[in-house]
Design a protein around this motif. Structure first.
Motif, PDB file in Angstrom:
ATOM      1  N   PRO A  67      45.727  16.172 -43.360  1.00  0.00           N
ATOM      2  CA  PRO A  67      45.914  17.784 -43.722  1.00  0.00           C
ATOM      3  C   PRO A  67      44.935  18.415 -44.646  1.00  0.00           C
ATOM      4  CG  PRO A  67      48.159  16.550 -43.971  1.00  0.00           C
ATOM      5  CD  PRO A  67      47.267  15.481 -43.665  1.00  0.00           C
ATOM      6  N   SER A  68      44.399  17.321 -45.614  1.00  0.00           N
ATOM      7  CA  SER A  68      43.176  17.813 -46.522  1.00  0.00           C
ATOM      8  C   SER A  68      41.919  18.269 -45.763  1.00  0.00           C
ATOM      9  CB  SER A  68      43.229  16.747 -47.732  1.00  0.00           C
ATOM     10  OG  SER A  68      42.852  15.798 -47.032  1.00  0.00           O
ATOM     11  N   ASP A  69      41.828  17.657 -44.526  1.00  0.00           N
ATOM     12  CA  ASP A  69      40.806  17.879 -43.740  1.00  0.00           C
ATOM     13  C   ASP A  69      40.917  19.245 -42.989  1.00  0.00           C
ATOM     14  OD1 ASP A  69      39.703  15.663 -44.600  1.00  0.00           O
ATOM     15  OD2 ASP A  69      40.407  14.473 -42.634  1.00  0.00           O
ATOM     16  N   LEU A  70      42.232  20.008 -42.999  1.00  0.00           N
ATOM     17  CA  LEU A  70      42.278  20.969 -42.167  1.00  0.00           C
ATOM     18  C   LEU A  70      41.164  22.387 -42.655  1.00  0.00           C
ATOM     19  CD1 LEU A  70      46.183  21.169 -41.635  1.00  0.00           C
ATOM     20  CD2 LEU A  70      44.422  20.731 -39.917  1.00  0.00           C
ATOM     21  N   PRO A  71      41.166  22.821 -43.718  1.00  0.00           N
ATOM     22  CA  PRO A  71      40.343  23.802 -44.027  1.00  0.00           C
ATOM     23  C   PRO A  71      38.838  23.650 -43.644  1.00  0.00           C
ATOM     24  CG  PRO A  71      41.766  22.989 -46.003  1.00  0.00           C
ATOM     25  CD  PRO A  71      41.866  22.131 -45.087  1.00  0.00           C
ATOM     26  N   SER A  72      38.457  22.212 -43.581  1.00  0.00           N
ATOM     27  CA  SER A  72      36.914  22.146 -42.822  1.00  0.00           C
ATOM     28  C   SER A  72      36.831  22.231 -41.593  1.00  0.00           C
ATOM     29  CB  SER A  72      36.503  20.751 -43.422  1.00  0.00           C
ATOM     30  OG  SER A  72      37.100  19.627 -42.605  1.00  0.00           O
ATOM     31  N   LEU A  73      38.093  22.409 -40.765  1.00  0.00           N
ATOM     32  CA  LEU A  73      38.002  22.622 -39.267  1.00  0.00           C
ATOM     33  C   LEU A  73      38.331  23.762 -38.724  1.00  0.00           C
ATOM     34  CD1 LEU A  73      40.282  19.434 -38.232  1.00  0.00           C
ATOM     35  CD2 LEU A  73      37.837  19.634 -38.199  1.00  0.00           C
ATOM     36  N   ILE A  74      38.609  24.797 -39.710  1.00  0.00           N
ATOM     37  CA  ILE A  74      38.956  26.297 -39.518  1.00  0.00           C
ATOM     38  C   ILE A  74      37.644  26.802 -38.609  1.00  0.00           C
ATOM     39  CG2 ILE A  74      39.315  28.480 -40.471  1.00  0.00           C
ATOM     40  CD1 ILE A  74      41.288  27.037 -42.335  1.00  0.00           C
ATOM     41  N   GLY A  75      37.825  27.565 -37.673  1.00  0.00           N
ATOM     42  CA  GLY A  75      36.701  28.007 -36.791  1.00  0.00           C
ATOM     43  C   GLY A  75      35.950  27.102 -35.837  1.00  0.00           C
ATOM     44  N   GLN A  76      36.681  25.991 -35.765  1.00  0.00           N
ATOM     45  CA  GLN A  76      35.750  24.878 -34.760  1.00  0.00           C
ATOM     46  C   GLN A  76      36.882  24.715 -33.592  1.00  0.00           C
ATOM     47  OE1 GLN A  76      34.369  21.094 -36.557  1.00  0.00           O
ATOM     48  NE2 GLN A  76      34.232  22.160 -38.616  1.00  0.00           N
ATOM     49  N   GLU A  77      36.278  24.319 -32.742  1.00  0.00           N
ATOM     50  CA  GLU A  77      37.106  23.926 -31.354  1.00  0.00           C
ATOM     51  C   GLU A  77      37.452  22.543 -31.791  1.00  0.00           C
ATOM     52  OE1 GLU A  77      36.509  24.429 -27.151  1.00  0.00           O
ATOM     53  OE2 GLU A  77      35.658  22.395 -27.386  1.00  0.00           O
ATOM     54  N   VAL A  78      38.877  22.304 -31.740  1.00  0.00           N
ATOM     55  CA  VAL A  78      39.402  20.776 -32.134  1.00  0.00           C
ATOM     56  C   VAL A  78      39.895  20.012 -31.192  1.00  0.00           C
ATOM     57  CG1 VAL A  78      39.718  21.408 -34.634  1.00  0.00           C
ATOM     58  CG2 VAL A  78      41.585  22.229 -32.640  1.00  0.00           C
ATOM     59  N   GLY A  79      39.878  20.559 -29.766  1.00  0.00           N
ATOM     60  CA  GLY A  79      40.468  19.819 -28.689  1.00  0.00           C
ATOM     61  C   GLY A  79      40.321  20.409 -27.490  1.00  0.00           C
ATOM     62  N   VAL A  80      40.320  19.710 -26.289  1.00  0.00           N
ATOM     63  CA  VAL A  80      40.296  20.115 -25.006  1.00  0.00           C
ATOM     64  C   VAL A  80      41.225  19.401 -23.959  1.00  0.00           C
ATOM     65  CG1 VAL A  80      39.015  20.629 -22.879  1.00  0.00           C
ATOM     66  CG2 VAL A  80      37.706  21.089 -25.138  1.00  0.00           C
ATOM     67  N   SER A  81      41.984  19.972 -23.485  1.00  0.00           N
ATOM     68  CA  SER A  81      43.047  19.041 -22.650  1.00  0.00           C
ATOM     69  C   SER A  81      42.599  18.708 -21.252  1.00  0.00           C
ATOM     70  CB  SER A  81      44.367  19.728 -22.488  1.00  0.00           C
ATOM     71  OG  SER A  81      44.219  20.738 -21.228  1.00  0.00           O
ATOM     72  N   ARG A  82      43.195  17.748 -20.555  1.00  0.00           N
ATOM     73  CA  ARG A  82      43.094  17.251 -19.295  1.00  0.00           C
ATOM     74  C   ARG A  82      43.286  18.612 -18.360  1.00  0.00           C
ATOM     75  NH1 ARG A  82      48.338  16.606 -19.645  1.00  0.00           N
ATOM     76  NH2 ARG A  82      49.647  16.676 -17.681  1.00  0.00           N
ATOM     77  N   TRP A  83      42.689  18.371 -16.992  1.00  0.00           N
ATOM     78  CA  TRP A  83      42.879  19.525 -16.126  1.00  0.00           C
ATOM     79  C   TRP A  83      44.493  19.175 -15.689  1.00  0.00           C
ATOM     80  CZ3 TRP A  83      40.059  23.719 -15.418  1.00  0.00           C
ATOM     81  CH2 TRP A  83      38.739  23.619 -16.014  1.00  0.00           C
ATOM     82  N   ILE A  84      45.142  20.264 -15.352  1.00  0.00           N
ATOM     83  CA  ILE A  84      46.564  20.298 -14.787  1.00  0.00           C
ATOM     84  C   ILE A  84      46.542  21.108 -13.724  1.00  0.00           C
ATOM     85  CG2 ILE A  84      48.773  20.855 -15.085  1.00  0.00           C
ATOM     86  CD1 ILE A  84      48.306  20.560 -18.240  1.00  0.00           C
ATOM     87  N   THR A  85      46.866  20.607 -12.556  1.00  0.00           N
ATOM     88  CA  THR A  85      47.225  21.089 -11.137  1.00  0.00           C
ATOM     89  C   THR A  85      48.336  21.924 -11.072  1.00  0.00           C
ATOM     90  OG1 THR A  85      46.064  19.239 -10.180  1.00  0.00           O
ATOM     91  CG2 THR A  85      47.219  20.774  -8.838  1.00  0.00           C
ATOM     92  N   VAL A  86      47.968  23.277 -10.700  1.00  0.00           N
ATOM     93  CA  VAL A  86      49.215  24.102 -10.640  1.00  0.00           C
ATOM     94  C   VAL A  86      49.516  24.550  -9.087  1.00  0.00           C
ATOM     95  CG1 VAL A  86      50.093  26.552 -11.215  1.00  0.00           C
ATOM     96  CG2 VAL A  86      48.617  25.368 -12.885  1.00  0.00           C
ATOM     97  N   ASP A  87      50.140  23.659  -8.395  1.00  0.00           N
ATOM     98  CA  ASP A  87      50.292  23.701  -7.133  1.00  0.00           C
ATOM     99  C   ASP A  87      51.504  24.534  -6.743  1.00  0.00           C
ATOM    100  OD1 ASP A  87      52.442  22.052  -7.457  1.00  0.00           O
ATOM    101  OD2 ASP A  87      51.515  20.203  -6.707  1.00  0.00           O
TER     102      ASP A  87
END
Length: 155
Positions: free
Chosen positions: A4-24
């Motif tokens: 939690p103490s690291d959260l302020p330094s992550l503001i404004g940054q991309e923090v993750g990208v998910s896998r591709w999910i098929t919408v069939d």
């Protein structure tokens, strides 16, 4: 794990990208039955061919409902988290239709992180992420949202 103490330094940054999910079509049909939204544009491929979309498209709310699965893939858990709950959205825009058979994924940028107090040895953190749901091969995203979650973290 993110402290939690690291959260302020992550503001404004991309923090993750998910896998591709098929919408069939099967996923779209199941969602239509579950939500009782069986508009032809979602469930009737023949009739949907005559629309500007040229075929069936996913419900906007179906695309949005995949946000939780995307977040489990993409977001590193907070160290000491007891549980997290959906807190809502500040903004939500559906920008492009998701044709049946498409793949989507979520990109998460941390916009804010606020400690909201502690009780019983647990600190509540209100996190706001910008969620962009991309459609594989498309120029425009399916949706962009500012998503709020409340994370309960052992103090």
């Amino acid at each position: 794990m993110t402290k939690p103490s690291d959260l302020p330094s992550l503001i404004g940054q991309e923090v993750g990208v998910s896998r591709w999910i098929t919408v069939d079509q099967a996923r779209i049909d199941t969602f239509a039955r579950t939500t009782e939204d069986e508009q032809f544009i979602h469930v009737d491929p023949e009739a949907a061919k005559a629309t500007p979309f040229g075929g069936t498209i996913a419900h906007g709310f179906l695309t949005l409902s995949l946000a939780s699965a995307m977040s489990y893939d993409a977001l590193p858990p907070l160290d000491g988290v007891v549980m997290g709950v959906n807190y809502g959205f500040d903004k939500l825009r559906f920008l492009a239709p998701v044709p049946a058979g498409s793949k989507v994924r979520g990109r998460f940028k941390l916009l804010s992180a606020e400690a909201k107090g502690a009780e019983g040895g647990v600190t509540r953190w209100l996190l706001k992420h910008e969620l962009t749901v991309e459609i594989e091969g498309a120029d425009k995203p399916a949706l962009i949202a500012e998503w709020l979650t409340m994370q309960m973290v052992k103090a």
